[in-house]
Design an enzyme around this catalytic site. Structure first.
Site, PDB file in Angstrom:
ATOM      1  N   GLY A  10       0.759  -1.085   0.015  1.00 22.41           N
ATOM      2  CA  GLY A  10       0.025   0.082   0.005  1.00 22.41           C
ATOM      3  C   GLY A  10       0.876   1.170   0.056  1.00 22.41           C
ATOM      4  N   GLU A 103       5.506  -5.217   5.871  1.00 25.42           N
ATOM      5  CA  GLU A 103       5.893  -6.576   6.210  1.00 25.42           C
ATOM      6  C   GLU A 103       5.974  -7.469   5.055  1.00 25.42           C
ATOM      7  OE1 GLU A 103       2.847  -9.371   8.542  1.00 25.42           O
ATOM      8  OE2 GLU A 103       1.882  -7.733   7.840  1.00 25.42           O
ATOM      9  N   ASP A 127       0.216   2.137   8.952  1.00 26.49           N
ATOM     10  CA  ASP A 127      -0.214   1.110  10.034  1.00 26.49           C
ATOM     11  C   ASP A 127       0.738   1.207  11.414  1.00 26.49           C
ATOM     12  OD1 ASP A 127      -2.293   0.554   8.373  1.00 26.49           O
ATOM     13  OD2 ASP A 127      -1.955  -1.387   8.682  1.00 26.49           O
ATOM     14  N   GLY A 170      -5.788   0.140   9.859  1.00 21.43           N
ATOM     15  CA  GLY A 170      -5.202  -0.527  10.881  1.00 21.43           C
ATOM     16  C   GLY A 170      -5.478  -2.021  10.932  1.00 21.43           C
ATOM     17  N   ARG A 171      -5.047  -2.717  10.214  1.00 22.90           N
ATOM     18  CA  ARG A 171      -5.180  -4.211   9.795  1.00 22.90           C
ATOM     19  C   ARG A 171      -5.330  -5.110  10.948  1.00 22.90           C
ATOM     20  NH1 ARG A 171      -5.757  -7.372   5.540  1.00 22.90           N
ATOM     21  NH2 ARG A 171      -6.086  -5.728   4.224  1.00 22.90           N
ATOM     22  N   GLU A 222     -10.033  -0.670  11.246  1.00 20.93           N
ATOM     23  CA  GLU A 222     -10.682  -1.568  10.153  1.00 20.93           C
ATOM     24  C   GLU A 222     -10.421  -3.064  10.690  1.00 20.93           C
ATOM     25  OE1 GLU A 222      -8.636  -1.218   6.495  1.00 20.93           O
ATOM     26  OE2 GLU A 222      -6.749  -1.382   7.621  1.00 20.93           O
ATOM     27  N   ARG A 266     -24.446   7.155  12.010  1.00 21.51           N
ATOM     28  CA  ARG A 266     -23.927   6.894  11.141  1.00 21.51           C
ATOM     29  C   ARG A 266     -22.466   6.485  11.096  1.00 21.51           C
ATOM     30  NH1 ARG A 266     -28.441   8.366   9.935  1.00 21.51           N
ATOM     31  NH2 ARG A 266     -29.034  10.211   8.908  1.00 21.51           N
ATOM     32  N   HIS A 272      -8.938   5.242   2.033  1.00 18.01           N
ATOM     33  CA  HIS A 272      -7.589   5.656   1.380  1.00 18.01           C
ATOM     34  C   HIS A 272      -7.172   7.173   1.576  1.00 18.01           C
ATOM     35  CE1 HIS A 272      -8.471   1.414   0.014  1.00 18.01           C
ATOM     36  NE2 HIS A 272      -7.040   1.353  -0.209  1.00 18.01           N
TER      37      HIS A 272
HETATM   38  O1  F6P Z   1      -0.978  -1.961   5.130  1.00 23.10           O
HETATM   39  C1  F6P Z   1      -1.505  -0.709   5.029  1.00 23.10           C
HETATM   40  C2  F6P Z   1      -3.002  -0.613   4.566  1.00 23.10           C
HETATM   41  O2  F6P Z   1      -3.206   0.794   4.430  1.00 23.10           O
HETATM   42  C3  F6P Z   1      -4.055  -1.163   5.789  1.00 23.10           C
HETATM   43  O3  F6P Z   1      -4.312  -0.541   6.561  1.00 23.10           O
HETATM   44  C4  F6P Z   1      -5.176  -1.514   4.796  1.00 23.10           C
HETATM   45  O4  F6P Z   1      -5.897  -2.636   5.378  1.00 23.10           O
HETATM   46  C5  F6P Z   1      -4.587  -1.884   3.469  1.00 23.10           C
HETATM   47  O5  F6P Z   1      -3.301  -1.148   3.437  1.00 23.10           O
HETATM   48  C6  F6P Z   1      -5.395  -1.428   2.530  1.00 23.10           C
HETATM   49  O6  F6P Z   1      -4.787  -1.967   1.384  1.00 23.10           O
HETATM   50  P1  F6P Z   1      -5.386  -1.483  -0.307  1.00 23.10           P
HETATM   51  O7  F6P Z   1      -4.593  -0.366  -0.847  1.00 23.10           O
HETATM   52  O8  F6P Z   1      -5.016  -3.019  -1.097  1.00 23.10           O
HETATM   53  O9  F6P Z   1      -6.877  -1.458  -0.242  1.00 23.10           O
END
Ligand code: F6P
Length: 342
Positions: A10, A103, A127, A170-171, A222, A266, A272
């Site tokens: 990302g 990572e 993240d 924040g995965r 998220e 809501r 993004h």
């Molecule tokens: O790893 C960074 C991140 O921004 C995560 O927080 C998120 O889940 C993921 O990338 C989203 O990625 P994509 O751009 O593939 O939707």
């Protein structure tokens, strides 16, 4: 030397600042030439390159995204992928590769490094969940974007006596949620590290509103999940590194809160927006220091290492240690956030 640079995974505010700094120091300090690999590991796999020199880097410091492009291509998921990468590197006469990624991207770098490719890593992710570095560039920018959004959500929530659930990225770790939640005065922060109890949240909201608060902004990462057996969630499609696409817990929470409390609720999913646009001054400086340190590391022959921030100094750590452990939120920081819950 002839040095390749790639950005994978990302994107993240500050990537261009790393590229610019490595190229500037490499050209001016060492007489290097550079190869820009397009779209992360896909560029190395398929030999997709672009010219990269100081001229190509003019004006990119404040620009979000990456001039090199990015992808989540995993050469280890493609038949003959690693061998194709090594063939490209050899045919282009690349002596060393600076890999800027999180990572997954750095995991590939670690493996290719083990097979003899001269790699140096630079940690990247909004993240902030990479161990071995105290902070990753991009995180500070993402937090500021979230805080601006939370401030705005507060005024509209107050005008309408609403609950607003603000979903942030924040995965696996809730660094963005907890930091932005504290700075934005969230009524609660939900993170992947601590499964939440929807019933408890609703009881607390009812209590809070009975005390005269008619608006609440909840911040949810998220990757936050409900306690086992309390709520049904759906998972999205999976990428080449096996990660499901997230984004949806905010909507689920909003629906449940409205149904259970009767408060109009809501959801806002920042998505993004957190990754786009210009980096903060903090991220520009950190990224610039990382870029300079990465090219120095190349010239010291520090292959298989990653640059990192520790106690305000830029240090080198083994790439493998950077990807072996996830950096989850400090429980002390969560306690600070909890003090202001409801
Ligand atoms: O790893 C960074 C991140 O921004 C995560 O927080 C998120 O889940 C993921 O990338 C989203 O990625 P994509 O751009 O593939 O939707």
């Amino acid at each position: 030397m002839r040095v390749g640079i790639l950005t994978g995974g990302g994107d993240c505010p500050g990537l261009n600042a790393v590229i610019r700094a490595a190229v500037r120091k490499g050209e001016a300090g060492y007489g290097d030439t550079f190869v820009g690999f397009r779209d992360g590991w896909r560029g190395v796999l398929e030999g997709l390159t672009m010219p990269l020199d100081v001229e190509a880097c003019r004006g990119i410091l404040p620009r979000g995204g990456t001039i090199l492009g990015s992808s989540r291509t995993n050469p280890y998921k493609i038949d003959g992928g690693p061998a194709r990468c090594m063939a490209t590197i050899e045919s282009l006469g690349v002596d060393a590769l600076i890999v800027i990624g999180g990572e997954d991207t750095l995991g590939v770098a670690t493996r290719l490094g083990g097979e003899g490719v001269n790699v140096v890593g630079v940690p990247k992710t909004i993240d902030n969940d990479l161990s071995a570095t105290e902070v990753t560039f991009g995180f500070n920018t993402a937090v500021q974007i979230c805080v601006d959004a939370i401030d705005r959500l507060h005024t509209t929530a107050e005008s309408h006596d609403r609950v607003i659930v603000c979903e942030v990225m924040g995965r696996h770790a809730g660094w963005i949620a907890v930091t932005a939640g504290i700075a934005g005065g969230a009524a609660a922060v939900l993170v992947p590290e601590v499964p939440f109890d929807i019933e408890e949240i609703c009881t607390n909201l009812v209590r809070r509103h009975s005390r005269g608060h008619y608006a609440s902004v909840l911040v949810v990462a998220e990757g936050a999940t409900p306690k086992a057996g309390t709520l049904v969630t759906v998972s999205g499609e999976v990428d080449a590194f096996g990660h499901a696409r997230l984004g949806g817990i905010g909507n689920l929470l909003a629906t449940e809160i409205e149904q259970r409390t009767g408060f109009e609720t809501r959801a806002t999913i920042l998505g993004h927006i957190q990754r786009g646009g210009t980096p903060t001054a903090f991220d520009r400086v950190l990224a610039t220091r990382f870029g300079v340190a990465a090219i120095d590391c190349v010239h010291d022959g520090g292959f298989g290492q990653m640059v990192a921030l520790q106690s305000t100094a830029i240090v080198r750590v083994p790439l493998s240690s950077a990807v072996s452990e996830l950096k989850t939120v400090d429980p002390g920081l969560l306690e600070v956030a909890e003090l202001f819950h409801f």
